[in-house]
Structure formats: structure tokens, C-alpha cells
Design an enzyme around this catalytic site. Structure first.
Site, PDB file in Angstrom:
ATOM      1  N   ASN A 109      28.978   4.869  -6.880  1.00  0.00           N
ATOM      2  CA  ASN A 109      28.251   5.350  -5.692  1.00  0.00           C
ATOM      3  C   ASN A 109      27.770   6.788  -5.842  1.00  0.00           C
ATOM      4  OD1 ASN A 109      28.837   2.858  -4.746  1.00  0.00           O
ATOM      5  ND2 ASN A 109      30.297   3.513  -3.165  1.00  0.00           N
ATOM      6  N   THR A 154     -20.072  16.518  10.633  1.00  0.00           N
ATOM      7  CA  THR A 154     -19.039  16.080  11.583  1.00  0.00           C
ATOM      8  C   THR A 154     -19.528  14.723  12.062  1.00  0.00           C
ATOM      9  OG1 THR A 154     -20.118  17.077  13.499  1.00  0.00           O
ATOM     10  CG2 THR A 154     -18.511  18.450  12.349  1.00  0.00           C
ATOM     11  N   HIS A 155     -18.622  13.821  12.315  1.00  0.00           N
ATOM     12  CA  HIS A 155     -18.979  12.429  12.683  1.00  0.00           C
ATOM     13  C   HIS A 155     -19.880  11.789  11.620  1.00  0.00           C
ATOM     14  CE1 HIS A 155     -17.680  13.642  16.798  1.00  0.00           C
ATOM     15  NE2 HIS A 155     -18.309  14.772  16.481  1.00  0.00           N
ATOM     16  N   SER A 276     -21.998  -4.082 -12.774  1.00  0.00           N
ATOM     17  CA  SER A 276     -21.821  -5.401 -12.193  1.00  0.00           C
ATOM     18  C   SER A 276     -22.298  -6.426 -13.199  1.00  0.00           C
ATOM     19  CB  SER A 276     -22.632  -5.498 -10.903  1.00  0.00           C
ATOM     20  OG  SER A 276     -22.961  -6.851 -10.655  1.00  0.00           O
ATOM     21  N   LYS A 282     -26.265  -1.540 -10.863  1.00  0.00           N
ATOM     22  CA  LYS A 282     -25.084  -0.998 -10.195  1.00  0.00           C
ATOM     23  C   LYS A 282     -24.156  -0.204 -11.093  1.00  0.00           C
ATOM     24  CE  LYS A 282     -23.109  -3.007  -6.751  1.00  0.00           C
ATOM     25  NZ  LYS A 282     -22.219  -4.016  -6.185  1.00  0.00           N
ATOM     26  N   GLU A 289     -12.410   3.811  -5.741  1.00  0.00           N
ATOM     27  CA  GLU A 289     -12.052   2.739  -4.805  1.00  0.00           C
ATOM     28  C   GLU A 289     -10.591   2.336  -4.953  1.00  0.00           C
ATOM     29  OE1 GLU A 289     -15.574  -0.279  -4.171  1.00  0.00           O
ATOM     30  OE2 GLU A 289     -15.507   0.371  -6.245  1.00  0.00           O
ATOM     31  N   TYR A 316      27.968   4.113   1.519  1.00  0.00           N
ATOM     32  CA  TYR A 316      27.130   3.310   0.635  1.00  0.00           C
ATOM     33  C   TYR A 316      27.082   1.855   1.108  1.00  0.00           C
ATOM     34  CZ  TYR A 316      25.225   0.901  -3.380  1.00  0.00           C
ATOM     35  OH  TYR A 316      24.436   0.115  -4.178  1.00  0.00           O
ATOM     36  N   GLN A 321      20.350  -0.310  -2.913  1.00  0.00           N
ATOM     37  CA  GLN A 321      19.817  -0.594  -4.245  1.00  0.00           C
ATOM     38  C   GLN A 321      18.301  -0.833  -4.168  1.00  0.00           C
ATOM     39  OE1 GLN A 321      22.215  -2.914  -7.062  1.00  0.00           O
ATOM     40  NE2 GLN A 321      20.583  -4.450  -6.976  1.00  0.00           N
TER      41      GLN A 321
HETATM   42  N1  ARG Z   1      23.195  -0.661  -8.538  1.00  0.00           N
HETATM   43  C1  ARG Z   1      23.726   0.083  -7.460  1.00  0.00           C
HETATM   44  C2  ARG Z   1      22.626   0.724  -6.633  1.00  0.00           C
HETATM   45  O1  ARG Z   1      21.608   0.930  -7.157  1.00  0.00           O
HETATM   46  C3  ARG Z   1      24.614   1.157  -7.977  1.00  0.00           C
HETATM   47  C4  ARG Z   1      25.744   1.481  -7.072  1.00  0.00           C
HETATM   48  C5  ARG Z   1      26.620   0.300  -6.998  1.00  0.00           C
HETATM   49  N2  ARG Z   1      27.775   0.542  -6.215  1.00  0.00           N
HETATM   50  C6  ARG Z   1      28.493  -0.469  -5.794  1.00  0.00           C
HETATM   51  N3  ARG Z   1      29.525  -0.167  -5.101  1.00  0.00           N
HETATM   52  N4  ARG Z   1      28.174  -1.704  -6.065  1.00  0.00           N
HETATM   53  O2  ARG Z   1      22.768   0.984  -5.481  1.00  0.00           O
END
Ligand code: ARG
Length: 454
Positions: A109, A154-155, A276, A282, A289, A316, A321
Site C-alpha cells: 500500500n 468577439t462572437h 482526401s 483538400k 482535429e 487503501y 488500482q
Molecule cells: N496493485 C495494487 C494497486 O495498484 C497495489 C497495492 C495492492 N495492495 C493490496 N493490499 N492488494 O493498487
């Protein structure tokens, strides 16, 4: 029966594994992951949490893994879930059980939070450089066409004459703000999360300041719960990117308009247009674009991460992810758009005559004629109403202001005299000689300043 169930469980297991794996995309973070692991290992040894010889073996292993990846020899395995596990598994293969010591005082984490911060920090600097290159091209184009007067709009209606260089420098300012936003985002990204563990901190005497210094972070996070669950820095990057793309798409729009046969103000180099297949006349401004179009996906990525993070409880959650693919896509889209734009601008040819012709009928000087009357003592409101009538008269007669006789002028106001013919496109722009105005003097100074900035 039990045979079938096993088979089903196997299949389900594989299904969930495929669904949850991030290896296919987070392998992009390998460099940051290894860099972070090396700094962490050095610190563990320095703090005598592991021995110096263990650390040496781990660092040598990590370094050779990094080389393997760079040489394209590394086998990424989705079944190992993510980049962290892939590298750790390979380290076990290389140095044996000692590899298990690397993950002391760390969790995936805080590890992923670190990898992402290292990644975003690097990308911010690249983004800023790419914006600078674009600004450089804008300044070059402005300088090469310093004397060209164009209709200001403008506009999307012709409003007042301005220098083309002034118009281009407006974009210089726009991108200046964008750069500042990225610098600002850098401040909040530049915080080390490692040492937060899974969420609560770690029960080892680690030295977070040391790791921060090793990895070039200027700060250490103050709250472990926050550090593992914060993705604001990604959102800020993507929000800043969305703004920059929005700006780029406005420039793209003008380039598309200006290169049309209706405007004909500019011509884009052939390398940046396409023909084109059936209409030989063209020259399509595809690059502009597409930059305009890609703005949509960058907004989409921002919406995506905002929505993913919304209502997530601390700390977390695996939802997070989902932060990566959108971020990578935004980085790639933004950088390629900025780069191609900087190059495309270098190929633009300005058709000064067409621009001039676009303002042949000089009704764009109406404000200046009103200002003329004001200088002769009339109130602006009255002058405005007189010039409105004068313009209507001239348009109906099919005459420009310069083609009206003094008698015709006098039928609108006795204040008009010969010097009304001194009002020209040149005098109009020159008159706006205040900071930020379009007078050549001001634009010259702005160009100089812009040059100094980049
Ligand atoms: N692959 C996980 C992510 O990107 C990494 C952290 C994973 N942590 C866990 N407790 N599974 O978030």
C-alpha cells in the site's frame, strides 16, 4: 462430482486472478518500484534492521532485475498480480530466501503510493518541458509575423484590429498558467508516503527522512492513513492536464478555422495535414482535429478517477488500482499532443495578404471612429450611436469608412474633419498602448519577456 467442483474452482480462481491483475499495465512503474526498493533497502541496513550484506545482495538482485526488464528479457506474469509481486518473485529466484527481507517495514500500500508519486513527479517535469517547447513555437511564429494586423474577434465577428503576434501571445499566457498549475501540483506530489506501512505505520525504527532524501522528496507524509489512501496528486495532475488540453483544443480550433478556405489565414505544413482520397483540393488539419478530439478522453480520465475515489472509506481499497490506466493515458495523450503541436506550429505559413483582405472593408474601425468623436468632446454613448448609424449607412452604400466623403461624414456629425481619414488599422492598434494592449510597442515588450521566460 468433486472432480467437477475442483475444475470449477480452478476456473473461477483464474477468472478472478485475471480480473484483479494489474501487471499488464503497472509494469510501466518498474523503474520507480525498483528505485524505491533500493532506497528502502539502504535504509533498512543503515538502521540495522537487516544486515549490510543482506542489503548488498538485495540491491544487486534488484539492479540486475532492472537490467533484465530494460533489455526486454523479463517475463512479466499476470498470475503474480502486480509489478511489486513480479519483481519480488524474481528476486527470490535470483538471491533465494534473503529476498524475503526486502519487504520488511513496508506494505504494497505504501509501495504503490510511492511508485505513483515518483512517476507523477517525473511526468510533471516532462509536461512542463513540453509546454515550454510549445510556447517557444508560439513565440517564434509571433516574431516571424510581428507586423501582421488581423481582425480580432468577439462572437467570431470581426471586432477590432489586433496584431497576430498579440493573439499568439495570448496563448503564451494561457500556457504559462498551465505550467504554474503543474508546478503547483508538483509541490503536493513531492511527499514521501513510504513508511506508512499498510495503513498504521510500521513497528521498526525506520528513517523516513533518509529515504526521502535518497529519492529526492522534499517532505515526508504526516499521517500514515492519509498517505496510503491519498490519490489527490493524480487527480490534480489529470485536472491540470484537462485544462491544458482544453487550451490546446481552443488553439486547435483556431488553426482549423484559419486554415479553411473561407479564412485562408494560414497554411499548415503538409506533414501535419492529410489529403482526401476523393477530393484532391483538400488539405485536412487532422493533427489539430485529433488534439481537439483527444481532449475528450483526457476529461474522461479525470471523471473516471474522481468517480473511483468518490466515497471510498479510508484507507487503501482495491478500487484504487483503477487510478493507473487513466493516468498513463492522460500522460501519453497530453505529451504527444503538446509535442506534435509544437512541431506543427513551426510549419505554419501566415498568409498576410489574405488576413489583410479579410478586413478590407474597414468597419472594424468603428470603435476607433467613436473614440475619435469622444476625443472631440462627445460622450461615448452618443458617439457609439452615431457611429452605429454611420456604419449602417456605409454598409448599405457598399463603401468602406475611407470611401465616405467628408460631406457624408458631416451629415452624421459636424465634429468630423479631415483627420478622420487618419484612422487606419495601424493607428488603431498603435493607439492601444497600455500594458496588455495590442500596440506594437507593447507586443514587442511582451515578446521580449516571453523570450526571457523560455
Ligand atoms: N496493485 C495494487 C494497486 O495498484 C497495489 C497495492 C495492492 N495492495 C493490496 N493490499 N492488494 O493498487
Amino acid at each position: 462430482m468433486s472432480y467437477l467442483r475442483n475444475r470449477f474452482q480452478k476456473k473461477a480462481g483464474k477468472m478472478a486472478q485475471d480480473y484483479t491483475a494489474s501487471t499488464p499495465f503497472d509494469q510501466r512503474l518498474y523503474r520507480q518500484d525498483i528505485e524505491g526498493s533500493i532506497a528502502h533497502t539502504k535504509m533498512l541496513a543503515k538502521q540495522e534492521i537487516i544486515t549490510g550484506s543482506d542489503a548488498e545482495a538485495i540491491i544487486a538482485g534488484l539492479t540486475s532485475i532492472s537490467e533484465e526488464i530494460e533489455q526486454g528479457e523479463f517475463q512479466f506474469k499476470s498470475e503474480l498480480e502486480d509489478i511489486h509481486m513480479n519483481i519480488e518473485a524474481r528476486l527470490f529466484e535470483k538471491i533465494g530466501d534473503m529476498a524475503g527481507k526486502l519487504h520488511t517495514a513496508r506494505s504494497r500500500n505504501d509501495q504503490i503510493a510511492l511508485d505513483l508519486r515518483l512517476f507523477v513527479k517525473e511526468e510533471i517535469l516532462k509536461t512542463i518541458d513540453a509546454i515550454k517547447a510549445l510556447q517557444f513555437s508560439l513565440v517564434e511564429l509571433a516574431e516571424a509575423n510581428k507586423d501582421v494586423i488581423m481582425p480580432g474577434y468577439t462572437h467570431l465577428q470581426q471586432a477590432q484590429p489586433v496584431l497576430l503576434a498579440h493573439h499568439l501571445l495570448a496563448y503564451f499566457e494561457i500556457f504559462q498558467r498551465d505550467k504554474e498549475r503543474f508546478y503547483d501540483c508538483l509541490k503536493r506530489t513531492d511527499v514521501l508516503p513510504l513508511g506508512s506501512g499498510a495503513l498504521a505505520g510500521v513497528p521498526y525504527p525506520i528513517d523516513r527522512e533518509f529515504v526521502a532524501q535518497e529519492l529526492g522528496f522534499s517532505k515526508v507524509s504526516a499521517n500514515s492513513l492519509d498517505a496510503v489512501s491519498d490519490r489527490d496528486f493524480i487527480i490534480e495532475y489529470e485536472a491540470s492536464a484537462a485544462l491544458t488540453m482544453m487550451h490546446l483544443s481552443r488553439l486547435a480550433e483556431e488553426i482549423i478555422l484559419w486554415s479553411s478556405s473561407e479564412f485562408g489565414f494560414i497554411e499548415i505544413g503538409e506533414a501535419f495535414t492529410t489529403g482526401s482520397s476523393i477530393m484532391p483540393q483538400k488539405k485536412n488539419p487532422d493533427v489539430a482535429e485529433l488534439a481537439r478530439g483527444k481532449t475528450g478522453r483526457v476529461y474522461g480520465n479525470l471523471m473516471g478517477i474522481l468517480t473511483t475515489m468518490k466515497a471510498l472509506p479510508l484507507t487503501y481499497n482495491r478500487d484504487m488500482q483503477e487510478d493507473k490506466e487513466g493516468l498513463f493515458d492522460t500522460v501519453d495523450t497530453l505529451h504527444s499532443s503538446l509535442e506534435v503541436f509544437a512541431e506543427m506550429l513551426k510549419t505554419i505559413k501566415v498568409n498576410a495578404k489574405r488576413i489583410r483582405d479579410a478586413i478590407k472593408k474597414d468597419y472594424i474601425l468603428a470603435t476607433d471612429i467613436a473614440d475619435y468623436l469622444v476625443k472631440k468632446g462627445m460622450s461615448f454613448r452618443e458617439a457609439h450611436s452615431i457611429v452605429a448609424k454611420l456604419s449602417e449607412y456605409a454598409i448599405n452604400k457598399g463603401k468602406s469608412f475611407h470611401e465616405l466623403s467628408l460631406n457624408e461624414y458631416h451629415s452624421f456629425s459636424p465634429l468630423f474633419s479631415e483627420d478622420v481619414y487618419d484612422i487606419t488599422l495601424e493607428s488603431s492598434v498603435a493607439a492601444r498602448n497600455i500594458i496588455g494592449g495590442t500596440a506594437p510597442k507593447q507586443v514587442e515588450a511582451a515578446l521580449k519577456k516571453a523570450r526571457e521566460h523560455i
